[in-house]
Design an enzyme around this catalytic site. Structure first.
Site, PDB file in Angstrom:
ATOM      1  N   ASN A   1      40.465  39.558  32.197  1.00 17.63           N
ATOM      2  CA  ASN A   1      41.277  40.637  31.661  1.00 17.63           C
ATOM      3  C   ASN A   1      42.270  40.118  30.625  1.00 17.63           C
ATOM      4  O   ASN A   1      42.665  38.949  30.644  1.00 17.63           O
ATOM      5  CB  ASN A   1      42.033  41.345  32.790  1.00 17.63           C
ATOM      6  CG  ASN A   1      41.089  41.963  33.802  1.00 17.63           C
ATOM      7  OD1 ASN A   1      39.925  42.221  33.494  1.00 17.63           O
ATOM      8  ND2 ASN A   1      41.566  42.177  35.013  1.00 17.63           N
TER       9      ASN A   1
ATOM     10  N   HIS B   1      39.603  35.342  28.372  1.00 11.80           N
ATOM     11  CA  HIS B   1      39.402  36.061  27.117  1.00 11.80           C
ATOM     12  C   HIS B   1      40.690  36.260  26.335  1.00 11.80           C
ATOM     13  O   HIS B   1      40.751  37.086  25.433  1.00 11.80           O
ATOM     14  CB  HIS B   1      38.729  37.410  27.386  1.00 11.80           C
ATOM     15  CG  HIS B   1      37.391  37.275  28.017  1.00 11.80           C
ATOM     16  ND1 HIS B   1      36.995  38.037  29.097  1.00 11.80           N
ATOM     17  CD2 HIS B   1      36.355  36.441  27.753  1.00 11.80           C
ATOM     18  CE1 HIS B   1      35.767  37.678  29.452  1.00 11.80           C
ATOM     19  NE2 HIS B   1      35.368  36.712  28.659  1.00 11.80           N
TER      20      HIS B   1
ATOM     21  N   CYS C   1      46.483  30.579   8.891  1.00 12.68           N
ATOM     22  CA  CYS C   1      47.323  29.405   9.162  1.00 12.68           C
ATOM     23  C   CYS C   1      47.397  29.033  10.630  1.00 12.68           C
ATOM     24  O   CYS C   1      47.934  27.976  10.979  1.00 12.68           O
ATOM     25  CB  CYS C   1      48.732  29.621   8.609  1.00 12.68           C
ATOM     26  SG  CYS C   1      49.719  30.855   9.504  1.00 12.68           S
TER      27      CYS C   1
END
Length: 301
Positions: free
Chosen positions: A118, A135, A146
């Site tokens: 999650n 994730h 950058c």
């Protein structure tokens, strides 16, 4: 949007049926050394929908892919408009009994770690420490030029300033924090660039079509090797990013237990699958172990 591409899978005949008996889960937790792997199902009771259950967001919503996001300025405008609106609701979500139970198990020293698929940060708000965000997390933003990181709350303030009066009514919410908006509702939404270099900003999450960083995967594999058992909470295990850890544990002879109302792609590797809502199931497990599950946490973000 987040997690790997959807795999074609339907529950196969012959998989072990679900049960309502939480005793095996309590027994394994009582021994300790349990590695938790959580998915969207643990957050549904906090008002965040899942992807793949009946009525889940994939039935009405096609998540944006990484390729679309980096390849189209219009796609990024659509994403940030939807995500900015969704953040207002998503960021107010509170941990539920399932999150609080996991935190309570951790405080008792029963867990070796927590890996979550999650991006909502609710495990940490509930009090779990050392959570691996497989994730990523929506509370961070990264510049694709950058590499600078910045807080999502800071970006939200900039987007509010750039889009005064942006108050569309969304048709629904998705697990990745997107609100369902039409192209007309998105309109001329203005996207904010990186403050350091003017580059493209992206939430620090793994989109569909994007790989989980190899070092993060390796760290998770090490956690599986060190664990005594694996407890999957609220994941269909449809995508390989979570299923690979179940397979690794099973191949090493470690018990795999699953709490998920629907059949999962990992059921064949599991000792048991408890087919109950996460909050009720984990509260019952905590009760068998004599562990109180209570307390409220401040909203995330």
């Amino acid at each position: 949007m987040h997690m790997r591409p959807t795999l074609s899978w339907t529950p196969a005949e012959g998989l072990p049926p679900g049960t309502t008996d939480v005793a095996p889960v309590a027994d394994v937790l009582g021994v300790g050394g349990v590695l938790v792997v959580s998915g969207a199902g643990i957050s549904t009771e906090s008002g965040i929908p899942d992807y793949r259950s009946e009525g889940g967001s994939l039935s009405r919503h096609t998540p944006m892919t990484y390729q679309d996001f980096i390849g189209s300025a219009q796609a990024r405008r659509r994403y940030w408009a939807r995500s900015h609106l969704g953040w207002r609701t998503f960021g107010r979500a509170r941990p539920n009994a399932g999150h609080r139970a996991v935190a309570a198990f951790g405080r008792r020293g029963l867990l070796s770690g927590v890996i979550t698929q999650n991006v909502d940060g609710l495990h940490q708000v509930a009090g779990s420490g050392g959570v691996v965000e497989l994730h990523g997390s929506l509370d961070r933003v990264v510049c694709l030029s950058c590499g600078a990181f910045s807080p999502r709350l800071e970006l939200a303030m900039r987007l509010d300033e750039a889009n005064p009066g942006f108050e569309p009514v969304a048709a629904g919410m998705n697990p990745d924090g997107d609100a369902d908006l039409t192209d007309e509702q998105v309109g001329g939404f203005r996207v904010a660039p990186c403050m350091a270099c003017g580059g493209i900003l992206k939430p620090d999450v793994v989109f569909f079509g994007e790989a989980v960083p190899p070092r993060r995967v390796q760290h998770c594999r090490e956690l599986v090797r060190e664990a005594a058992s694996l407890l999957v909470l609220g994941s269909s295990l449809t995508v390989m990013s979570g299923l690979r850890f179940v397979r690794q544990a099973a191949q090493a002879g470690k018990p795999v237990l699953i709490v998920n109302r629907d059949a999962t792609r990992g059921d064949q590797h599991a000792v048991t699958r408890v087919a109950l809502p996460l909050g009720a199931a984990l509260t019952a497990v905590a009760g068998r172990l004599g562990i109180p599950v209570d307390g409220e946490a401040a909203p995330w973000g």
